[in-house]
Design a protein around this motif. Structure first.
Motif, PDB file in Angstrom:
ATOM      1  N   ARG A   8       0.839  -1.196   0.000  1.00 11.96           N
ATOM      2  CA  ARG A   8       0.000   0.000   0.000  1.00 11.96           C
ATOM      3  C   ARG A   8       0.876   1.247   0.000  1.00 11.96           C
ATOM      4  N   LYS A   9       0.360   2.274  -0.675  1.00 12.47           N
ATOM      5  CA  LYS A   9       1.078   3.533  -0.744  1.00 12.47           C
ATOM      6  C   LYS A   9       0.796   4.318   0.527  1.00 12.47           C
ATOM      7  N   LEU A  10       1.866   4.758   1.192  1.00 13.93           N
ATOM      8  CA  LEU A  10       1.727   5.536   2.418  1.00 13.93           C
ATOM      9  C   LEU A  10       1.801   7.027   2.147  1.00 13.93           C
ATOM     10  N   GLU A  11       2.639   7.418   1.194  1.00 18.26           N
ATOM     11  CA  GLU A  11       2.831   8.836   0.921  1.00 18.26           C
ATOM     12  C   GLU A  11       3.128   9.049  -0.552  1.00 18.26           C
ATOM     13  N   GLU A  12       2.426   9.981  -1.156  1.00 22.55           N
ATOM     14  CA  GLU A  12       2.670  10.379  -2.543  1.00 22.55           C
ATOM     15  C   GLU A  12       3.670  11.515  -2.513  1.00 22.55           C
ATOM     16  N   SER A  13       4.787  11.347  -3.191  1.00 26.70           N
ATOM     17  CA  SER A  13       5.801  12.391  -3.135  1.00 26.70           C
ATOM     18  C   SER A  13       6.696  12.314  -4.357  1.00 26.70           C
ATOM     19  N   SER A  14       6.641  13.320  -5.171  1.00 26.17           N
ATOM     20  CA  SER A  14       7.573  13.403  -6.291  1.00 26.17           C
ATOM     21  C   SER A  14       7.859  14.870  -6.551  1.00 26.17           C
ATOM     22  N   ASP A  15       8.954  15.124  -7.193  1.00 25.19           N
ATOM     23  CA  ASP A  15       9.370  16.482  -7.516  1.00 25.19           C
ATOM     24  C   ASP A  15       9.136  16.704  -9.001  1.00 25.19           C
ATOM     25  N   PRO A  16       8.215  17.614  -9.380  1.00 23.60           N
ATOM     26  CA  PRO A  16       7.943  17.839 -10.805  1.00 23.60           C
ATOM     27  C   PRO A  16       9.189  18.175 -11.617  1.00 23.60           C
ATOM     28  N   ALA A  17      10.204  18.756 -10.985  1.00 23.19           N
ATOM     29  CA  ALA A  17      11.442  19.078 -11.696  1.00 23.19           C
ATOM     30  C   ALA A  17      12.180  17.808 -12.123  1.00 23.19           C
ATOM     31  N   GLU A  18      11.886  16.685 -11.479  1.00 23.66           N
ATOM     32  CA  GLU A  18      12.551  15.427 -11.805  1.00 23.66           C
ATOM     33  C   GLU A  18      11.747  14.560 -12.771  1.00 23.66           C
ATOM     34  N   HIS A  19      10.508  14.958 -13.109  1.00 21.82           N
ATOM     35  CA  HIS A  19       9.681  14.140 -13.995  1.00 21.82           C
ATOM     36  C   HIS A  19      10.357  14.005 -15.354  1.00 21.82           C
ATOM     37  N   GLY A  20      10.491  12.789 -15.823  1.00 28.72           N
ATOM     38  CA  GLY A  20      11.084  12.515 -17.122  1.00 28.72           C
ATOM     39  C   GLY A  20      12.601  12.580 -17.167  1.00 28.72           C
ATOM     40  N   VAL A  21      13.250  12.852 -16.022  1.00 34.33           N
ATOM     41  CA  VAL A  21      14.710  12.964 -16.008  1.00 34.33           C
ATOM     42  C   VAL A  21      15.368  11.677 -16.486  1.00 34.33           C
ATOM     43  N   SER A  22      14.817  10.538 -16.105  1.00 32.72           N
ATOM     44  CA  SER A  22      15.442   9.275 -16.489  1.00 32.72           C
ATOM     45  C   SER A  22      15.225   8.941 -17.955  1.00 32.72           C
ATOM     46  N   LEU A  23      14.449   9.749 -18.649  1.00 29.53           N
ATOM     47  CA  LEU A  23      14.236   9.508 -20.074  1.00 29.53           C
ATOM     48  C   LEU A  23      15.170  10.353 -20.937  1.00 29.53           C
ATOM     49  N   GLN A  24      16.138  11.031 -20.328  1.00 28.34           N
ATOM     50  CA  GLN A  24      17.114  11.804 -21.082  1.00 28.34           C
ATOM     51  C   GLN A  24      18.091  10.856 -21.763  1.00 28.34           C
ATOM     52  N   ALA A  25      18.616  11.292 -22.905  1.00 29.85           N
ATOM     53  CA  ALA A  25      19.528  10.444 -23.681  1.00 29.85           C
ATOM     54  C   ALA A  25      20.838  10.184 -22.937  1.00 29.85           C
ATOM     55  N   VAL A  26      21.345  11.174 -22.198  1.00 27.59           N
ATOM     56  CA  VAL A  26      22.591  11.031 -21.449  1.00 27.59           C
ATOM     57  C   VAL A  26      22.279  11.259 -19.975  1.00 27.59           C
ATOM     58  N   GLN A  27      22.818  10.404 -19.122  1.00 23.93           N
ATOM     59  CA  GLN A  27      22.515  10.512 -17.695  1.00 23.93           C
ATOM     60  C   GLN A  27      23.735  10.315 -16.833  1.00 23.93           C
ATOM     61  N   LYS A  28      23.683  10.926 -15.690  1.00 25.81           N
ATOM     62  CA  LYS A  28      24.614  10.635 -14.598  1.00 25.81           C
ATOM     63  C   LYS A  28      23.784  10.868 -13.346  1.00 25.81           C
ATOM     64  N   ARG A  29      23.341   9.790 -12.756  1.00 24.66           N
ATOM     65  CA  ARG A  29      22.465   9.924 -11.601  1.00 24.66           C
ATOM     66  C   ARG A  29      22.664   8.757 -10.654  1.00 24.66           C
ATOM     67  N   GLU A  30      22.204   8.948  -9.447  1.00 21.29           N
ATOM     68  CA  GLU A  30      22.246   7.903  -8.435  1.00 21.29           C
ATOM     69  C   GLU A  30      20.834   7.737  -7.904  1.00 21.29           C
ATOM     70  N   VAL A  31      20.425   6.497  -7.708  1.00 22.34           N
ATOM     71  CA  VAL A  31      19.114   6.194  -7.133  1.00 22.34           C
ATOM     72  C   VAL A  31      19.342   5.759  -5.697  1.00 22.34           C
ATOM     73  N   VAL A  32      18.585   6.342  -4.770  1.00 20.31           N
ATOM     74  CA  VAL A  32      18.733   6.021  -3.348  1.00 20.31           C
ATOM     75  C   VAL A  32      17.364   5.623  -2.795  1.00 20.31           C
ATOM     76  N   LEU A  33      17.315   4.437  -2.187  1.00 17.70           N
ATOM     77  CA  LEU A  33      16.100   3.967  -1.519  1.00 17.70           C
ATOM     78  C   LEU A  33      16.411   3.752  -0.051  1.00 17.70           C
ATOM     79  N   ARG A  34      15.443   4.017   0.789  1.00 13.86           N
ATOM     80  CA  ARG A  34      15.585   3.780   2.228  1.00 13.86           C
ATOM     81  C   ARG A  34      14.494   2.790   2.640  1.00 13.86           C
ATOM     82  N   VAL A  35      14.899   1.807   3.433  1.00 15.31           N
ATOM     83  CA  VAL A  35      13.974   0.770   3.877  1.00 15.31           C
ATOM     84  C   VAL A  35      14.066   0.643   5.392  1.00 15.31           C
TER      85      VAL A  35
END
Length: 190
Positions: free
Chosen positions: A12-39
């Motif tokens: 179940r989803k507890l919290e909806e949270s995204s940054d509109p500035a990041e929408h579609g960032v992973s669809l760029q042709a060239v990337q340098k990014r890090e994905v971080v998850l906390r559990v």
């Protein structure tokens, strides 16, 4: 299968949270990014466990996930076991990267499915402290429907495999550290 209204959902989803500035960032042709998850996870009754998973980077939503084990391990089989989530994550991550590539390259893909077998082994004794688990192999069968040339699809599969975080974590194992506190005191390294 009908669900019991008193049984909490497995995911179940507890919290909806995204940054509109990041929408579609992973669809760029060239990337340098890090994905971080906390559990944060805890054991519940029998073999049930609950995890709260938050996507910190890029900013994403928070979900609660329940897992269980089958009766062979003393569980109630009320939710998928941890290895089912792990196996699904391999498939989901690969399909994400393939879909992302197809979107960026504007490929005509009619359908993309996969079947996967993930195998594990366990040997040793709990009583003697020699129990050891290990992965044996992951075999993935892709089924792609497309009128794109074979070489284009080969390139998509190669980039998908190379950019899939989970596949790469299997092929090139990452460091793993377990830091423990017992009764609030840090357990010294052995």
């Amino acid at each position: 299968m009908t669900s019991n209204p008193s049984t909490p959902p497995i995911v179940r989803k507890l919290e909806e949270s995204s940054d509109p500035a990041e929408h579609g960032v992973s669809l760029q042709a060239v990337q340098k990014r890090e994905v971080v998850l906390r559990v944060e996870a805890e054991s519940l009754e029998n073999m049930r466990k609950r995890a709260t998973v938050r996507v910190d980077q890029p900013k994403g939503s928070t979900f609660e996930i329940i897992c269980d084990e089958g009766p062979y391990l003393g569980g109630d089989d009320s939710a998928p076991p941890p290895l089912a989530y792990y196996s699904a994550s391999i498939a989901f991550c690969l399909l994400t990267q393939l879909s992302r590539y197809a979107t960026v390259k504007k490929l005509n893909i009619t359908s993309m499915k996969l079947a996967q077998e993930t195998r594990f082994a366990m040997e040793g004794s709990v009583l003697q402290g020699t129990l050891e688990g290990r992965g044996i192999e992951v075999v993935t069968h892709l089924d792609i429907e497309s009128d794109e040339p074979e070489e284009v699809l080969r390139q998509m599969i190669e980039v998908g495999k190379n950019s899939c975080f989970v596949h790469q974590s299997i092929m090139k194992p990452v460091p793993s550290t377990i830091e423990t506190k017992i009764n609030g005191q840090k357990l010294s390294a052995s």
